[in-house]
Design a protein around this motif. Sequence first.
Motif, PDB file in Angstrom:
ATOM      1  N   ARG B  37       0.860  -1.178   0.000  1.00  0.00           N
ATOM      2  CA  ARG B  37       0.000   0.000   0.000  1.00  0.00           C
ATOM      3  C   ARG B  37       0.896   1.228   0.000  1.00  0.00           C
ATOM      4  O   ARG B  37       1.900   1.280   0.734  1.00  0.00           O
ATOM      5  N   GLN B  38       0.531   2.230  -0.795  1.00  0.00           N
ATOM      6  CA  GLN B  38       1.288   3.474  -0.800  1.00  0.00           C
ATOM      7  C   GLN B  38       0.345   4.660  -0.685  1.00  0.00           C
ATOM      8  O   GLN B  38      -0.557   4.837  -1.493  1.00  0.00           O
ATOM      9  N   ASP B  39       0.580   5.483   0.334  1.00  0.00           N
ATOM     10  CA  ASP B  39      -0.166   6.726   0.508  1.00  0.00           C
ATOM     11  C   ASP B  39       0.594   7.866  -0.175  1.00  0.00           C
ATOM     12  O   ASP B  39       1.818   7.791  -0.328  1.00  0.00           O
ATOM     13  N   ARG B  42       4.400   9.123   0.368  1.00  0.00           N
ATOM     14  CA  ARG B  42       5.035   8.208   1.314  1.00  0.00           C
ATOM     15  C   ARG B  42       5.595   7.002   0.575  1.00  0.00           C
ATOM     16  O   ARG B  42       5.265   6.740  -0.577  1.00  0.00           O
ATOM     17  N   SER B  85      -8.401   4.254   1.187  1.00  0.00           N
ATOM     18  CA  SER B  85      -8.033   4.972  -0.040  1.00  0.00           C
ATOM     19  C   SER B  85      -6.515   5.128  -0.099  1.00  0.00           C
ATOM     20  O   SER B  85      -5.895   5.671   0.821  1.00  0.00           O
ATOM     21  N   ALA B  86      -5.934   4.628  -1.175  1.00  0.00           N
ATOM     22  CA  ALA B  86      -4.474   4.635  -1.344  1.00  0.00           C
ATOM     23  C   ALA B  86      -4.180   4.016  -2.706  1.00  0.00           C
ATOM     24  O   ALA B  86      -5.095   3.571  -3.412  1.00  0.00           O
ATOM     25  N   GLN B 108      -4.927   3.106  -8.057  1.00  0.00           N
ATOM     26  CA  GLN B 108      -5.321   4.092  -7.051  1.00  0.00           C
ATOM     27  C   GLN B 108      -6.772   3.838  -6.654  1.00  0.00           C
ATOM     28  O   GLN B 108      -7.682   4.005  -7.466  1.00  0.00           O
ATOM     29  N   THR B 110     -10.054   4.732  -4.424  1.00  0.00           N
ATOM     30  CA  THR B 110     -10.741   5.761  -3.638  1.00  0.00           C
ATOM     31  C   THR B 110     -12.037   5.157  -3.121  1.00  0.00           C
ATOM     32  O   THR B 110     -12.847   4.671  -3.905  1.00  0.00           O
TER      33      THR B 110
END
Lengths: 114, 113
Positions: B37-39, B42, B85-86, B108, B110
């Motif tokens: 997972r990537q925000d 980050r 969401s990410a 992505q 949402t």
Amino acid sequence: DVKVTQSSRYLVKRTGEKVFLECVQDMDHENMFWYRQDPGLGLRLIYFSYDVKMKEKGDIPEGYSVSREKKERFSLILESASTNQTSMYLCASRTGQGTSYEQYFGPGTRLTVT
Amino acid sequence: SQKIEQNSEALNIQEGKTATLTCNYTNYSPAYLQWYRQDPGRGPVFLLLIRENEKEKRKERLKVTFDTTLKQSLFHITASQPADSATYLCALPSSGSARQLTFGSGTQLTVLP
């Protein structure tokens, strides 16, 4: 918890400058990696190291070099920065033992070359 | 050469529904597959690893399947929440070197309240 830190979150450099990006991990991991991430292109491996003083080229090593003098530290060097090296740079580490293959990432350095 | 494709760059779903993300790969038979997972702004965070001899793996609201015949992994988030969401990335060991990972470009997600 594994912690991977990168020296800067944001960096602005001029074309032709020599740029150093530093990465430090605190879990005694053997393997360390440098990636760049660009929209639509995903994460691309620049270089990785599986031991001190060892390095191997990834998919896009041109224009970059690396240094690993100590186990915990892996540096990425842009010998002469160019505008096409503007990107998000991510460092990661991973143990070389057992079957734990997950990589632990730092917060990233957003580099802008003007 | 090894290729990884993740379905649609963006996926919008309603809160409470199940999100399903797809990762397809070609020209390779990986021993395992990972999801991250990537925000925004980050680094990616490891979520799950599934091995070639495992059909399914679960972790809380997450479920991953791995079909080596179809060369596909599905990543499900049940009872999705806006906090889910990410961008989600799949990754495989590189065909040239098992020490390396090759990442998909990500989907992505949402989750709409």
